[in-house]
Design a protein around this motif. Structure first.
Motif, mmCIF file in Angstrom:
data_model
loop_
_atom_site.group_PDB
_atom_site.id
_atom_site.type_symbol
_atom_site.label_atom_id
_atom_site.label_comp_id
_atom_site.label_asym_id
_atom_site.label_seq_id
_atom_site.Cartn_x
_atom_site.Cartn_y
_atom_site.Cartn_z
ATOM 1 N N GLY A 6 0.809 -1.216 0.000
ATOM 2 C CA GLY A 6 0.000 0.000 0.000
ATOM 3 C C GLY A 6 0.841 1.264 0.000
ATOM 4 N N THR A 7 1.914 1.265 0.783
ATOM 5 C CA THR A 7 2.806 2.426 0.814
ATOM 6 C C THR A 7 3.478 2.621 -0.532
ATOM 7 N N PHE A 8 3.931 1.526 -1.129
ATOM 8 C CA PHE A 8 4.586 1.598 -2.432
ATOM 9 C C PHE A 8 3.650 2.178 -3.489
ATOM 10 N N VAL A 9 2.422 1.682 -3.539
ATOM 11 C CA VAL A 9 1.459 2.156 -4.536
ATOM 12 C C VAL A 9 1.091 3.614 -4.269
ATOM 13 N N PHE A 10 0.829 3.965 -3.005
ATOM 14 C CA PHE A 10 0.435 5.332 -2.655
ATOM 15 C C PHE A 10 1.544 6.326 -3.006
ATOM 16 N N MET A 11 2.776 6.018 -2.638
ATOM 17 C CA MET A 11 3.891 6.928 -2.935
ATOM 18 C C MET A 11 4.136 7.026 -4.434
ATOM 19 N N SER A 12 3.976 5.931 -5.149
ATOM 20 C CA SER A 12 4.159 5.969 -6.598
ATOM 21 C C SER A 12 3.100 6.845 -7.264
ATOM 22 N N LEU A 13 1.853 6.738 -6.792
ATOM 23 C CA LEU A 13 0.795 7.581 -7.345
ATOM 24 C C LEU A 13 1.018 9.058 -7.016
ATOM 25 N N LEU A 14 1.453 9.346 -5.782
ATOM 26 C CA LEU A 14 1.753 10.739 -5.434
ATOM 27 C C LEU A 14 2.907 11.284 -6.255
ATOM 28 N N CYS A 15 3.879 10.447 -6.523
ATOM 29 C CA CYS A 15 5.010 10.864 -7.352
ATOM 30 C C CYS A 15 4.536 11.210 -8.762
ATOM 31 N N CYS A 16 3.667 10.379 -9.316
ATOM 32 C CA CYS A 16 3.098 10.687 -10.634
ATOM 33 C C CYS A 16 2.317 11.998 -10.596
ATOM 34 N N GLY A 17 1.645 12.252 -9.476
ATOM 35 C CA GLY A 17 0.933 13.522 -9.310
ATOM 36 C C GLY A 17 1.888 14.709 -9.307
ATOM 37 N N MET A 18 3.052 14.559 -8.683
ATOM 38 C CA MET A 18 4.042 15.643 -8.674
ATOM 39 C C MET A 18 4.589 15.890 -10.078
ATOM 40 N N PHE A 19 4.808 14.816 -10.848
ATOM 41 C CA PHE A 19 5.250 14.983 -12.230
ATOM 42 C C PHE A 19 4.172 15.682 -13.052
ATOM 43 N N ALA A 20 2.912 15.315 -12.832
ATOM 44 C CA ALA A 20 1.803 15.962 -13.538
ATOM 45 C C ALA A 20 1.700 17.429 -13.144
ATOM 46 N N LEU A 21 1.944 17.738 -11.864
ATOM 47 C CA LEU A 21 1.929 19.134 -11.415
ATOM 48 C C LEU A 21 3.015 19.936 -12.126
#
Length: 179
Positions: A6-21
């Protein structure tokens, strides 16, 4: 390899969000917006993405010769000869020769983890049981190695995200790129 999925998936999704930002900030910036602000916002977003990638990469690896704890900025190798015990109070803690404590960020304690432990579904308790089982199966050759090795900064490709931060700060604070 042991990690909280869960931590791996959550952090990966947040990272993708930062790239999108970052992409959104650069594409939404108009001609009247100063480039320094855009540069600083996107560089900070990339630095946050770096931290998320490092947190997502935290794990515990069980090998034939010992346990490797991979944290945000260090990697610890604990051979079976130096291994003494593993505890789960307040998170996963491996005790090595000389009563040295080695904690794993991937299995740090939380209220959610305590609730799961009471129900018998704790990933930290499962990881500790796997480490104990592997230590009992250790070969005689692996028990001879007694030296715990700590690497302070294991380079990963994600570290290249930090390379842009000092350059962006110098460009904007020196006035080369207007704010």
């Amino acid at each position: 390899m042991l990690r909280r999925t869960g931590t791996f998936v959550f952090m990966s999704l947040l990272c993708c969000g930062m790239f999108a930002l970052t992409v959104t900030v650069w594409s939404a910036a108009g001609s009247s917006d100063p480039p320094g602000d855009t540069l600083l916002v996107s560089s900070v977003a990339l630095a946050i993405a770096w931290l998320m990638l490092r947190l997502a990469g935290a794990r515990v690896e069980i090998h034939g010769g010992g346990v490797r704890i991979v944290d945000v900025v260090r990697r610890t190798w604990i051979p079976w000869g130096a291994y003494r015990m593993v505890g789960t109070d307040g998170g996963l803690t491996v005790v090595s020769r000389g009563e040295q404590l080695h904690t794993a960020v991937a299995f740090s304690g939380s209220l959610m983890e305590e609730a799961l432990a009471r129900r018998g579904r704790s990933r930290t308790v499962t990881a500790a049981a796997e480490i104990r089982a592997a230590s009992r199966k250790a070969s005689a050759a692996s028990l001879r190695d007694m030296e715990v090795t700590v690497e302070r900064w294991g380079f990963t490709p994600a570290d290249l995200l930090l390379a842009q931060l000092p350059g962006c700060l110098v460009l904007t604070l020196s006035g080369i790129v207007p704010m």
